[in-house]
Design a protein around this motif. Sequence first.
Motif, PDB file in Angstrom:
ATOM      1  N   LEU A  52       8.512   2.850  -0.248  1.00 15.73           N
ATOM      2  CA  LEU A  52       8.517   4.334  -0.593  1.00 15.73           C
ATOM      3  C   LEU A  52       9.579   4.543  -1.720  1.00 15.73           C
ATOM      4  N   LEU A  53       8.937   4.953  -2.682  1.00 18.05           N
ATOM      5  CA  LEU A  53       9.789   4.943  -4.083  1.00 18.05           C
ATOM      6  C   LEU A  53      10.342   6.552  -4.130  1.00 18.05           C
ATOM      7  N   ILE A 107       4.454   1.813  -2.877  1.00 15.89           N
ATOM      8  CA  ILE A 107       3.894   0.733  -3.710  1.00 15.89           C
ATOM      9  C   ILE A 107       3.844  -0.499  -2.832  1.00 15.89           C
ATOM     10  N   TRP A 108       2.592  -1.332  -2.924  1.00 15.17           N
ATOM     11  CA  TRP A 108       2.351  -2.330  -2.318  1.00 15.17           C
ATOM     12  C   TRP A 108       2.420  -3.510  -3.356  1.00 15.17           C
ATOM     13  N   ILE A 109       3.121  -4.428  -2.894  1.00 14.55           N
ATOM     14  CA  ILE A 109       3.399  -5.744  -4.126  1.00 14.55           C
ATOM     15  C   ILE A 109       2.977  -6.970  -3.495  1.00 14.55           C
ATOM     16  N   ARG A 152      -1.149   7.896  -1.641  1.00 18.32           N
ATOM     17  CA  ARG A 152      -1.420   7.523  -0.187  1.00 18.32           C
ATOM     18  C   ARG A 152      -2.124   6.036  -0.498  1.00 18.32           C
ATOM     19  N   ILE A 153      -2.022   5.090   0.475  1.00 21.66           N
ATOM     20  CA  ILE A 153      -2.810   4.024   0.531  1.00 21.66           C
ATOM     21  C   ILE A 153      -3.706   3.823   1.827  1.00 21.66           C
ATOM     22  N   LEU A 154      -4.931   4.242   1.839  1.00 23.15           N
ATOM     23  CA  LEU A 154      -5.560   4.111   2.954  1.00 23.15           C
ATOM     24  C   LEU A 154      -6.493   2.527   3.088  1.00 23.15           C
TER      25      LEU A 154
END
Length: 62
Positions: free
Chosen positions: A15-16, A22-24, A51-53
Amino acid sequence: MDYDTDWLMGSTVLLLEDDSIIWIDDDGWDIHDREQLDEVKKRTTWVEAGRILWAITDADDF
């Protein structure tokens, strides 16, 4: 499973400061070092969003 899931192992989600996520696809760096984050983003797969779903489904879409 009939596909290789190695790409999912060893990844990082952060969480920035601006509340984005961000997913790395890399977990071999110091997550507290912003300069390292910028370098990692140059050499690997990453996604940054508000958001990332995602969903995991089987062959029958369940």
